[in-house]
Design an enzyme around this catalytic site. Structure first.
Site, PDB file in Angstrom:
ATOM      1  N   CYS A  49      -0.118   3.965   2.779  1.00  0.00           N
ATOM      2  CA  CYS A  49       0.356   3.392   4.144  1.00  0.00           C
ATOM      3  C   CYS A  49       1.773   3.677   4.324  1.00  0.00           C
ATOM      4  CB  CYS A  49       0.202   1.690   4.060  1.00  0.00           C
ATOM      5  SG  CYS A  49      -1.443   1.418   3.845  1.00  0.00           S
ATOM      6  N   CYS A  60       0.732  -1.204   0.013  1.00  0.00           N
ATOM      7  CA  CYS A  60      -0.065   0.080  -0.053  1.00  0.00           C
ATOM      8  C   CYS A  60       0.814   1.361   0.144  1.00  0.00           C
ATOM      9  CB  CYS A  60      -1.003  -0.051   1.390  1.00  0.00           C
ATOM     10  SG  CYS A  60      -1.893   1.492   1.599  1.00  0.00           S
TER      11      CYS A  60
END
Length: 295
Positions: A34, A31
């Site tokens: 993230c 991600c």
């Protein structure tokens, strides 16, 4: 910062949040956002100097936890206090916005002189103080069923079952008239049932032998309610509802709704015209109930 798995979740998130806010960061290695917000959260954990603990959950590896929180996209960040989620956000917010989010809930401790005291209106109230306030509210206005619900609920959460039953007794005849009073009645019934259930393993064996043994599933849900394992109890009730929505006179749905009443936290104060944020756990399990009942 703590890496969280299903094995240490109860201790390092639920139990830990009873004494200090825990910021849960759901992330995954692939991600991109993230990777942007992760360092911001780690930096702020240091800057807030013990004001909160950062707990990171790899949503790919801990799908059961991600499902329990209703995580649909990552990063998802949830703030836990007193064993319950109180607020959260999704996406990689800039550092300034994350600070605004934290400042609503977290007291930064870094750099504060030890002798400095918080203003009186900001001193956290002790559980004993909260119970005294609720007891006073009931004594002042015995007809205030909302105050009585909050008082009996606080007593049960504190393990003071006998006191809770005495607080509940004056409104026991209102079960059919009030969803909150009904919720208390079902909670007390679950405690009574748990006291007579000799072997929870028997229920597990019955369910393993027949997944449509709805009585065993319902009894298991009642045991979980008695243990205050709310989401696990609702998960068990959903297993019934997915197979038979109206089983036993709608008993599973009514019990599920009662649990939502119990775990619904008080609405936080917000500026006039604003809508208070909904508790993420309550919102998630309301959506799950709707999707099952309406399907």
């Amino acid at each position: 910062m703590i890496d969280i798995t299903i094995e240490n979740f109860e201790q390092d998130v639920i139990a830990a949040s009873m004494s200090q806010p825990v910021l849960v960061d759901f992330w995954a290695p692939w991600c991109g956002p993230c990777k942007a917000i992760g360092p911001i959260l780690e930096k702020l954990e240091v800057e807030y100097g013990g004001g909160f603990t950062l707990a990171k959950i790899n949503s790919d590896e801990e799908q059961q936890l991600a499902s329990a929180f209703g995580v649909r996209s990552i990063p998802t960040v949830v703030l836990m206090k007193n064993g319950q989620p109180v607020d959260g956000f999704m996406g990689a917010l800039p550092e300034g916005k994350v600070r605004e989010f934290l400042d609503k809930h977290v007291q930064a401790l870094a750099g504060e002189p030890e002798e400095e005291e918080m203003p009186p209106d900001e001193v956290p109230e002790s559980p004993e103080g909260q119970l005294e306030k609720l007891q006073h509210a009931v004594a002042t206005d015995p007809s205030n069923d909302d105050a009585r619900f909050d008082y009996a609920k606080a007593l049960l959460l504190a393990g003071r079952e006998a006191d809770a039953r005495r607080a509940f007794e004056p409104v026991a005849n209102k079960v059919a008239l009030s969803r909150r009073i009904d919720a208390l009645a079902r909670w007390l019934d679950a405690i009574d049932f748990a006291a007579t259930q000799a072997s929870p393993a028997d229920l597990d064996a019955r369910i393993a032998a027949d997944r449509r043994d709805f009585q065993a599933r319902f009894d298991r849900a009642r045991l979980l309610v008695a243990q205050q394992r709310w989401t696990a109890a609702m998960d068990e009730l959903l297993e019934i509802l997915m197979r038979d929505k109206s089983w036993s006179g709608d008993l599973a749905r009514k019990t599920y709704i009662a649990i939502l009443e119990i775990i619904e936290p008080p609405k936080p104060k917000v500026a006039e015209g604003q809508v208070p944020p909904e508790d993420p756990t309550v919102a998630t399990y309301r959506r799950r109930l709707s999707s099952v009942v309406l399907s």
